[in-house]
Design a protein around this motif. Structure first.
Motif, PDB file in Angstrom:
ATOM      1  N   UNK A 185       0.829  -1.206   0.000  1.00 52.32           N
ATOM      2  CA  UNK A 185       0.000   0.000   0.000  1.00 52.32           C
ATOM      3  C   UNK A 185       0.866   1.260   0.000  1.00 52.32           C
ATOM      4  N   UNK A 186       1.929   1.251   0.792  1.00 53.21           N
ATOM      5  CA  UNK A 186       2.831   2.409   0.831  1.00 53.21           C
ATOM      6  C   UNK A 186       3.540   2.587  -0.509  1.00 53.21           C
ATOM      7  N   UNK A 187       4.004   1.495  -1.107  1.00 46.87           N
ATOM      8  CA  UNK A 187       4.673   1.588  -2.401  1.00 46.87           C
ATOM      9  C   UNK A 187       3.701   2.071  -3.474  1.00 46.87           C
ATOM     10  N   UNK A 188       2.452   1.628  -3.423  1.00 47.79           N
ATOM     11  CA  UNK A 188       1.447   2.101  -4.373  1.00 47.79           C
ATOM     12  C   UNK A 188       1.233   3.594  -4.217  1.00 47.79           C
ATOM     13  N   UNK A 189       1.226   4.077  -2.975  1.00 49.04           N
ATOM     14  CA  UNK A 189       1.075   5.498  -2.697  1.00 49.04           C
ATOM     15  C   UNK A 189       2.248   6.282  -3.311  1.00 49.04           C
ATOM     16  N   UNK A 190       3.471   5.789  -3.096  1.00 54.31           N
ATOM     17  CA  UNK A 190       4.654   6.450  -3.672  1.00 54.31           C
ATOM     18  C   UNK A 190       4.554   6.480  -5.198  1.00 54.31           C
ATOM     19  N   UNK A 191       4.173   5.334  -5.782  1.00 54.22           N
ATOM     20  CA  UNK A 191       4.068   5.251  -7.246  1.00 54.22           C
ATOM     21  C   UNK A 191       3.031   6.235  -7.784  1.00 54.22           C
ATOM     22  N   UNK A 192       1.905   6.347  -7.099  1.00 58.20           N
ATOM     23  CA  UNK A 192       0.858   7.273  -7.545  1.00 58.20           C
ATOM     24  C   UNK A 192       1.348   8.714  -7.497  1.00 58.20           C
ATOM     25  N   UNK A 193       2.038   9.077  -6.429  1.00 61.79           N
ATOM     26  CA  UNK A 193       2.580  10.437  -6.336  1.00 61.79           C
ATOM     27  C   UNK A 193       3.600  10.690  -7.444  1.00 61.79           C
ATOM     28  N   UNK A 194       4.443   9.708  -7.704  1.00 57.99           N
ATOM     29  CA  UNK A 194       5.466   9.875  -8.737  1.00 57.99           C
ATOM     30  C   UNK A 194       4.845   9.944 -10.129  1.00 57.99           C
ATOM     31  N   UNK A 195       3.802   9.191 -10.368  1.00 53.30           N
ATOM     32  CA  UNK A 195       3.146   9.168 -11.676  1.00 53.30           C
ATOM     33  C   UNK A 195       2.332  10.432 -11.918  1.00 53.30           C
ATOM     34  N   UNK A 196       1.589  10.871 -10.921  1.00 61.35           N
ATOM     35  CA  UNK A 196       0.644  11.963 -11.147  1.00 61.35           C
ATOM     36  C   UNK A 196       1.136  13.338 -10.693  1.00 61.35           C
TER      37      UNK A 196
ATOM     38  N   UNK B 129      12.702   5.491   1.868  1.00 59.86           N
ATOM     39  CA  UNK B 129      11.579   4.786   2.487  1.00 59.86           C
ATOM     40  C   UNK B 129      11.431   3.380   1.903  1.00 59.86           C
ATOM     41  N   UNK B 130      11.569   3.254   0.606  1.00 58.67           N
ATOM     42  CA  UNK B 130      11.484   1.926  -0.013  1.00 58.67           C
ATOM     43  C   UNK B 130      12.566   1.002   0.537  1.00 58.67           C
ATOM     44  N   UNK B 131      13.778   1.523   0.709  1.00 57.68           N
ATOM     45  CA  UNK B 131      14.869   0.709   1.248  1.00 57.68           C
ATOM     46  C   UNK B 131      14.568   0.280   2.687  1.00 57.68           C
ATOM     47  N   UNK B 132      14.040   1.186   3.489  1.00 59.27           N
ATOM     48  CA  UNK B 132      13.719   0.847   4.879  1.00 59.27           C
ATOM     49  C   UNK B 132      12.550  -0.132   4.974  1.00 59.27           C
ATOM     50  N   UNK B 133      11.614  -0.052   4.041  1.00 55.10           N
ATOM     51  CA  UNK B 133      10.486  -0.990   4.041  1.00 55.10           C
ATOM     52  C   UNK B 133      10.943  -2.430   3.806  1.00 55.10           C
ATOM     53  N   UNK B 134      12.101  -2.592   3.221  1.00 57.28           N
ATOM     54  CA  UNK B 134      12.640  -3.934   2.966  1.00 57.28           C
ATOM     55  C   UNK B 134      13.352  -4.507   4.185  1.00 57.28           C
ATOM     56  N   UNK B 135      13.557  -3.693   5.215  1.00 59.46           N
ATOM     57  CA  UNK B 135      14.329  -4.128   6.393  1.00 59.46           C
ATOM     58  C   UNK B 135      13.428  -4.226   7.630  1.00 59.46           C
ATOM     59  N   UNK B 136      12.379  -5.001   7.536  1.00 57.23           N
ATOM     60  CA  UNK B 136      11.418  -5.083   8.637  1.00 57.23           C
ATOM     61  C   UNK B 136      11.902  -5.926   9.805  1.00 57.23           C
ATOM     62  N   UNK B 137      13.010  -6.633   9.640  1.00 62.98           N
ATOM     63  CA  UNK B 137      13.507  -7.472  10.728  1.00 62.98           C
ATOM     64  C   UNK B 137      14.480  -6.726  11.634  1.00 62.98           C
TER      65      UNK B 137
END
Length: 185
Positions: A47-58, A81-89
């Motif tokens: 959901x967060x990545x979709x939000x980022x993509x929408x902002x970048x696209x529009x 933020x995308x890099x940190x989202x990959x480090x949930x552990x």
């Protein structure tokens, strides 16, 4: 604060992101609470990545015209933020995600959205007046940010009420703006 109708959905998503950021900043140590929080972040990652993509696209094409520095900051922070989202552990990464997510939302709400709203308002006003180029397009050509007066609410033309963020018309308008045309059709 009243938002342009094209930004309302993104702004509502920011509220949910701020709630998540608060929980992340107060992330517990390596106990069961951390595992639950990490699972929540993994569930919201798409959901967060979709939000980022929408902002970048529009929005990014418009932001590049009216506030290039904010456009660069947007892309830099989305990458972090995308890099940190990959480090949930990692508890430290989750806490950093919370801090950056809050700062990023504040940046978008306080700087990015007002710049875009000012650009839309100036573009719409110039279109109503029948002028071939508006104040916002002139400022964009010079590489200067649009100045937004955050103390005033902008009245927007009712003919755009049917265009919800993410709609086909809005995406077409953003693509048109990216190619050098006006956002308003």
């Amino acid at each position: 604060m009243k938002r342009h109708h094209r930004l309302i959905d993104l702004s509502r998503e920011h509220y949910a992101a701020l709630k998540l950021a608060k929980r992340l900043r107060a992330a517990p140590g390596a106990d069961a609470g951390l595992a639950d929080l990490a699972a929540e972040v993994r569930a919201l990652r798409g959901e967060l990545k979709r939000h980022f993509d929408e902002e970048e696209e529009t929005l990014l094409p418009i932001l590049r015209k009216c506030d290039p520095d904010a456009a660069a900051q947007l892309m830099h922070e989305h990458g972090e933020l995308r890099a940190l989202l990959a480090r949930t552990d990692d508890a430290d990464a989750l806490a950093r995600l919370g801090t950056l997510l809050e700062a990023h939302v504040r940046f978008e709400e306080r700087r990015m959205f007002p710049s875009i709203e000012a650009w839309w308002a100036a573009t719409e006003a110039s279109m109503k007046e029948g002028q071939p180029s508006g104040k916002a397009r002139t400022a964009a050509k010079r590489g200067k940010p649009c100045k937004a007066d955050s103390t005033k609410e902008t009245n927007h033309d009712d003919r755009y009420q049917h265009m919800a963020p993410g709609s086909r018309e809005f995406l077409n308008a953003a693509r048109h703006a990216r190619s050098g045309g006006s956002v308003v059709q």
